[in-house]
Design a protein around this motif. Structure first.
Motif, PDB file in Angstrom:
ATOM      1  N   MET A 228      34.047  55.088  45.931  1.00 47.62           N
ATOM      2  CA  MET A 228      35.329  54.939  45.227  1.00 47.62           C
ATOM      3  C   MET A 228      36.251  54.040  46.040  1.00 47.62           C
ATOM      4  O   MET A 228      36.327  54.143  47.272  1.00 47.62           O
ATOM      5  N   GLY A 229      36.936  53.124  45.363  1.00 49.92           N
ATOM      6  CA  GLY A 229      37.824  52.203  46.041  1.00 49.92           C
ATOM      7  C   GLY A 229      39.023  52.891  46.687  1.00 49.92           C
ATOM      8  O   GLY A 229      39.395  54.002  46.340  1.00 49.92           O
ATOM      9  N   ARG A 230      39.624  52.209  47.624  1.00 53.03           N
ATOM     10  CA  ARG A 230      40.768  52.760  48.341  1.00 53.03           C
ATOM     11  C   ARG A 230      42.101  52.413  47.680  1.00 53.03           C
ATOM     12  O   ARG A 230      43.095  53.087  47.916  1.00 53.03           O
ATOM     13  N   ILE A 231      42.131  51.361  46.901  1.00 51.43           N
ATOM     14  CA  ILE A 231      43.391  50.912  46.309  1.00 51.43           C
ATOM     15  C   ILE A 231      43.566  51.526  44.935  1.00 51.43           C
ATOM     16  O   ILE A 231      42.645  51.514  44.116  1.00 51.43           O
ATOM     17  N   ARG A 232      44.745  52.040  44.676  1.00 48.91           N
ATOM     18  CA  ARG A 232      45.053  52.628  43.371  1.00 48.91           C
ATOM     19  C   ARG A 232      46.516  52.348  43.028  1.00 48.91           C
ATOM     20  O   ARG A 232      47.349  52.147  43.919  1.00 48.91           O
ATOM     21  N   VAL A 233      46.788  52.379  41.752  1.00 52.83           N
ATOM     22  CA  VAL A 233      48.139  52.116  41.253  1.00 52.83           C
ATOM     23  C   VAL A 233      48.942  53.406  41.305  1.00 52.83           C
ATOM     24  O   VAL A 233      48.484  54.447  40.823  1.00 52.83           O
ATOM     25  N   LEU A 234      50.126  53.345  41.870  1.00 55.76           N
ATOM     26  CA  LEU A 234      50.979  54.531  41.958  1.00 55.76           C
ATOM     27  C   LEU A 234      51.511  54.898  40.586  1.00 55.76           C
ATOM     28  O   LEU A 234      51.773  54.041  39.738  1.00 55.76           O
ATOM     29  N   SER A 235      51.709  56.174  40.384  1.00 49.43           N
ATOM     30  CA  SER A 235      52.318  56.634  39.138  1.00 49.43           C
ATOM     31  C   SER A 235      53.788  56.265  39.115  1.00 49.43           C
ATOM     32  O   SER A 235      54.407  56.013  40.153  1.00 49.43           O
ATOM     33  N   ASP A 236      54.369  56.239  37.901  1.00 47.49           N
ATOM     34  CA  ASP A 236      55.785  55.932  37.779  1.00 47.49           C
ATOM     35  C   ASP A 236      56.635  56.941  38.534  1.00 47.49           C
ATOM     36  O   ASP A 236      57.701  56.605  39.083  1.00 47.49           O
ATOM     37  N   HIS A 237      56.199  58.189  38.571  1.00 49.10           N
ATOM     38  CA  HIS A 237      56.962  59.229  39.260  1.00 49.10           C
ATOM     39  C   HIS A 237      57.069  58.918  40.756  1.00 49.10           C
ATOM     40  O   HIS A 237      58.144  58.986  41.351  1.00 49.10           O
TER      41      HIS A 237
END
Length: 626
Positions: A1-10
């Motif tokens: 699984m990749g390390r980079i992810r998009v943060l939630s709006d919260h």
């Protein structure tokens, strides 16, 4: 699984809140600027517990439609930008679209608003960034936003807040100075039912300054009349730019220990800009001691395209398109006004009464020393405790006792036997413009010249006055390249430390231009063969080492002109007559005439005041003549 992810709006909103919402004053700033952008004529700010428990701001602006009220809490939602080109000419205080969602993500927020285009209003309730309620309500046009329990869901951020008094001080400073920027609007500030500020619309900035600070501070300020200058653009097809600066600056004797009493507005935006701060310090160079700063309220206006306000998350910093030109413009405008008014320090026989309903300046006269400068817009107020109004005195019940009446007291009217004083003996301003007309009466402790004039009684520090005279003489000789030099019968040999040797090599040419004929004389040794005529041989060694110390500690990164001023100041200080030196009538008269001929007779090169004035008006007040 990749390390980079998009943060939630919260999470993204909370990160944005960390940039925008630093403390309760940050919330007040964002909401206050929105109210001003909405065209409000009346703004009311209510605070509880230093802003932790409640911040409520109500205005009579244009309000919002129902759909806009909901959309305003989305990230990057704004009514003030439509295209990327709009970023080049921002004319509003708010524009990022980050404030409302950021505030709502760390508080319990209640928005009530109504636009003139709708018959009913909208009520939106949000807690921790989640919309709980959206109702239709009946209310007048305008907007009210209540922010409760700030940082209730971010306890780590809450721990960084200061005491209630400190946070209230930041808020009070912010509201106070925005009220100064908009004298045509009504501003109210309430804290737990206590009215801290109620400023009603006035016509001029001077009236607003009096309304907010009272006459005590106003008497210590010099009004900077609207000063405009045109910048011709290098491109022939680009129109010229007009810059305007106005406001108030303090007399040189008003000295603060940091820059937190300097407030600068650029196109109506309260900012903290190093360029303008440096320009202001340069204007007071040699007029006040080092590490001292004035009180200033400056309003700089220019074309929106000339300034970039999109360089800081909280919009407290700006970048000018022509920075050097703006720096010199502000410096020269302030310096010229100081030179024109020639303000003189004065004795203060008593405190002047404050105007009714105004916020006393004494509550805002010191700075929060424990705050980190530049972290946010600084406050100019100390910690203080607000007390409720004192209750009326108790009425004692004496029953049927008979209270004897006080005997009548005969008040004798003082007869008008002193005659009339000439009109020119009651000047309004304390100025050194007429110091050359003073009549010396004598000396105090062979150190201070006592002189009388039509505008009152003066005390002149003879050493400081002579220092100012010599300083400007040396500067003029430096500029003309004709410094008066005396050759020594025997060279003076000076031993230098390694640091002094480095500084000597760096400033040797400027020493020569200032009248010192020196040359290397072995390892870390120099020979002084000639010196300025004003410097006695007994002071020669001390002057050289003082100049080297100034160069090492203070003047390494400044201009050649500043270095020359430092050299001239050192020469003047050593050459000036000392205290405990008797002066005859002729010498005292020469001193006053020469001082009047200087450009800046208010202070010595190190910023100490030259003279104190006890005006005729103050004398008459003290003797109850007026």
């Amino acid at each position: 699984m990749g390390r980079i992810r998009v943060l939630s709006d919260h999470v993204a909103n909370k990160i944005a809140a960390g940039e925008v919402v630093e403390r309760p004053a940050s919330v007040v700033k964002e909401l206050l600027e929105n109210s001003l952008d909405a065209g409000s004529t009346s703004i009311r700010v209510e605070i509880e517990n230093g802003g932790r428990r409640l911040i409520r701001i109500a205005d009579d602006g244009c309000g919002m439609l129902r759909d806009d009220a909901l959309l305003a809490f989305e990230r990057h939602a704004t009514s003030k930008l439509h295209d990327v080109k709009d970023l080049l000419s921002i004319g509003t205080l708010g524009f990022r679209g980050e404030a409302l969602p950021s505030i709502a993500s760390v508080s319990r927020l209640l928005l009530e608003t109504r636009s003139l285009d709708e018959q009913t209003g909208t009520r939106v309730e949000i807690a921790g960034g989640k919309i709980l309620v959206c109702d239709e309500i009946a209310r007048g046009a305008g907007t009210t936003i209540a922010v409760r329990d700030l940082f209730f869901n971010v306890p780590a951020r809450k721990k960084f807040l200061r005491s209630e008094q400190t946070e209230l001080a930041h808020i009070a400073s912010l509201v106070t100075h925005y009220s100064l920027a908009h004298p045509d609007k009504t501003f109210e500030l309430w804290n737990g039912g206590a009215n801290l500020l109620h400023a009603t619309p006035v016509e001029t900035l001077r009236e607003r300054v009096f309304q907010v600070f009272g006459s005590q501070l106003l008497d210590d300020l010099i009004e900077l009349q609207s000063n405009s200058r045109t910048l011709q653009m290098p491109e022939p097809d680009e129109p010229a730019r007009v810059y305007t600066v106005c406001g108030f600056v303090s007399r040189p004797q008003v000295q603060k220990n940091n820059r937190n009493s300097i407030f600068v507005f650029v196109n109506g935006r309260l900012i903290r800009d190093r360029l303008v701060l440096h320009a202001l310090s340069s204007a007071y160079h040699n007029l006040m001691p080092q590490a001292c700063y004035p009180f200033a309220l400056l309003f700089l206006d220019c074309d929106c395209e000339e300034v970039d306000v999109n360089v800081h998350p909280s919009k407290t910093e700006v970048r000018f398109r022509h920075q050097s030109w703006v720096h010199d413009f502000v410096r020269d405008a302030v310096r010229e006004q100081l030179m024109l008014s020639r303000p003189a320090p004065s004795f203060t026989p008593g405190m002047s009464p404050q105007p009714g309903g105004a916020l006393p300046y004494s509550d805002f006269s010191q700075v929060l020393q424990n705050e980190t400068a530049g972290a946010s817009l600084p406050a100019t107020v100390p910690e203080y405790t607000l007390l409720p109004p004192a209750p009326p005195p108790a009425r004692f019940d004496f029953g049927d006792a008979v209270i004897p009446l006080k005997e009548e007291t005969l008040h004798l009217r003082v007869p008008d036997t002193h005659g009339a004083f000439p009109a020119d003996s009651l000047p309004v301003e304390h100025s050194m413009a007429r110091i050359g007309e003073l009549r010396p009466l004598g000396q105090l402790h062979s150190s201070f010249i006592i002189a009388a004039g039509t505008d009152g009684l003066w005390i002149i520090d003879q050493h400081v006055a002579h220092e100012r005279i010599l300083f400007e003489q040396v500067q003029k000789q430096q500029a003309a390249g004709r410094v008066e030099v005396q050759h020594l019968l025997m060279p003076v040999i000076l031993q230098l430390s390694p640091e002094q040797q480095i500084e000597y090599a760096r400033i040797a040419d400027e020493l020569h231009n200032s009248g010192f004929e020196t040359e290397p004389f072995g390892n870390r040794t120099i020979a002084v063969k000639a010196a300025p005529a004003a410097v006695g041989q007994g002071d020669l060694e001390r002057v050289i080492f003082e100049i080297l110390e100034i160069a090492e500690n203070e003047l390494r990164s400044v201009s050649i002109s500043d270095l020359r001023r430092g050299i001239a100041a050192s020469i003047a200080c050593r050459a000036a007559i000392k205290i405990n030196t008797p002066l005859d009538q002729r010498k005292m008269e020469w001193m006053l005439r020469s001082l009047a001929a200087t450009d800046y007779p208010m202070a010595c090169p190190h910023g100490r005041p030259v003279a104190l004035q006890y005006s005729t008006r103050d004398i008459l007040k003290s003797f109850h003549r007026i």
